[in-house]
Each structure stands twice: as C-alpha cells, then as structure tokens.
Design a protein around this motif. Structure first.
Motif, PDB file in Angstrom:
ATOM      1  N   VAL A 249       0.727  -0.872  -0.073  1.00  0.00           N
ATOM      2  CA  VAL A 249       0.028   0.087   0.378  1.00  0.00           C
ATOM      3  C   VAL A 249       1.037   1.242  -0.122  1.00  0.00           C
ATOM      4  O   VAL A 249       0.545   2.384  -0.852  1.00  0.00           O
ATOM      5  N   GLU A 250       1.861   1.225   0.730  1.00  0.00           N
ATOM      6  CA  GLU A 250       2.692   2.415   0.959  1.00  0.00           C
ATOM      7  C   GLU A 250       3.636   2.227  -0.602  1.00  0.00           C
ATOM      8  O   GLU A 250       3.284   4.082  -0.065  1.00  0.00           O
TER       9      GLU A 250
ATOM     10  N   LEU B 220       0.974   4.379  -3.062  1.00  0.00           N
ATOM     11  CA  LEU B 220       0.567   6.045  -1.710  1.00  0.00           C
ATOM     12  C   LEU B 220       1.312   6.564  -2.510  1.00  0.00           C
ATOM     13  O   LEU B 220       1.683   7.593  -3.007  1.00  0.00           O
ATOM     14  N   GLU B 221       2.638   6.291  -2.707  1.00  0.00           N
ATOM     15  CA  GLU B 221       3.676   7.117  -2.909  1.00  0.00           C
ATOM     16  C   GLU B 221       3.918   7.817  -4.642  1.00  0.00           C
ATOM     17  O   GLU B 221       3.777   8.427  -4.954  1.00  0.00           O
TER      18      GLU B 221
ATOM     19  N   CYS C 112      -6.336   1.784  -1.317  1.00  0.00           N
ATOM     20  CA  CYS C 112      -5.468   1.728  -0.647  1.00  0.00           C
ATOM     21  C   CYS C 112      -5.546   3.453   0.284  1.00  0.00           C
ATOM     22  O   CYS C 112      -4.750   3.535   1.178  1.00  0.00           O
ATOM     23  N   LEU C 113      -6.483   4.503  -0.983  1.00  0.00           N
ATOM     24  CA  LEU C 113      -6.687   5.862   0.125  1.00  0.00           C
ATOM     25  C   LEU C 113      -7.099   5.493   0.984  1.00  0.00           C
ATOM     26  O   LEU C 113      -7.463   6.430   1.691  1.00  0.00           O
TER      27      LEU C 113
ATOM     28  N   TYR D 265      -7.136   3.477   3.807  1.00  0.00           N
ATOM     29  CA  TYR D 265      -6.331   2.422   4.650  1.00  0.00           C
ATOM     30  C   TYR D 265      -5.122   3.676   4.610  1.00  0.00           C
ATOM     31  O   TYR D 265      -5.296   4.018   5.828  1.00  0.00           O
ATOM     32  N   SER D 266      -4.829   4.790   4.519  1.00  0.00           N
ATOM     33  CA  SER D 266      -4.416   5.125   4.723  1.00  0.00           C
ATOM     34  C   SER D 266      -5.071   6.718   5.321  1.00  0.00           C
ATOM     35  O   SER D 266      -4.422   7.249   6.267  1.00  0.00           O
ATOM     36  N   LYS D 267      -6.263   6.742   5.253  1.00  0.00           N
ATOM     37  CA  LYS D 267      -7.355   7.322   6.473  1.00  0.00           C
ATOM     38  C   LYS D 267      -6.829   6.927   8.255  1.00  0.00           C
ATOM     39  O   LYS D 267      -7.440   7.367   9.410  1.00  0.00           O
TER      40      LYS D 267
END
Length: 98
Positions: free
Chosen positions: A61-62, A65-66, A92-93, A95-97
């Motif tokens: 996921v990282e 996001l990068e 992914c977005l 999950y980033s929250k």
C-alpha cells in the motif's frame, strides 16, 4: 450524535431542503462503498514482511500511495500494474485514512 442499531450516525434533519437530504444520502452510500474497499488490503507475515498489501499480492500500500503522492494518476498506475484495479487504489486511499 445518536447512533442507530447498526452503529451508523443518525443525522437529525433541521431542514426540509431535498438537496441537503440528497447529499447526506450519497455520503452514506460512499461510506458503505469504502468499507468494502478496505477488505482488499491484506496483512500477511509471509508477504512483504507483514506490510499492508493489495489483495495478498506483492504490491505494498505504501508504494501505491507514494506513486499517487508523486502525481501519477490512477490510469497511469493501472497501466503500469495491469493486475491492479481502480478499487485497489481506492482501498489504498481509504487505508491511509486510518
């Protein structure tokens, strides 16, 4: 805020304006859709050293996001990674929250 039986927030309507009710309705739909996206993120100790990945594949996921942070569009990423889907990037977005 009051919660209903399922734990979702009940909004008290202070207006009869149909536009306001419509936006609240669509907000609830998008929340439900995003919950289904989050299930695409898996954390397995045997894949990528336990980092969150997309559907058990070796796409952290990282990293996705990068790519998005660097300015790549969904279409560009999906072209470079044909086994991914738009919903994977949305997951992914979401999950980033967290």
């Amino acid at each position: 805020m009051p919660l209903d039986f399922y734990g979702t927030i009940k909004l008290v309507s202070l207006t009869s304006d149909p536009q306001v009710k419509k936006s609240v309705y669509y907000g609830k739909i998008s929340m439900m859709a995003s919950e289904s996206y989050i299930s695409r993120i898996t954390i397995l100790p045997t894949i990528c050293h336990g980092k969150p990945t997309i559907r058990g594949k070796r796409y952290p996921v990282e990293n996705m996001l990068e790519l998005l942070a660097a300015g790549m569009t969904f279409e560009e990423i999906l072209k470079d990674y044909p086994d991914l889907e738009k919903e994977d990037l949305l997951a992914c977005l979401e999950y980033s929250k967290r």
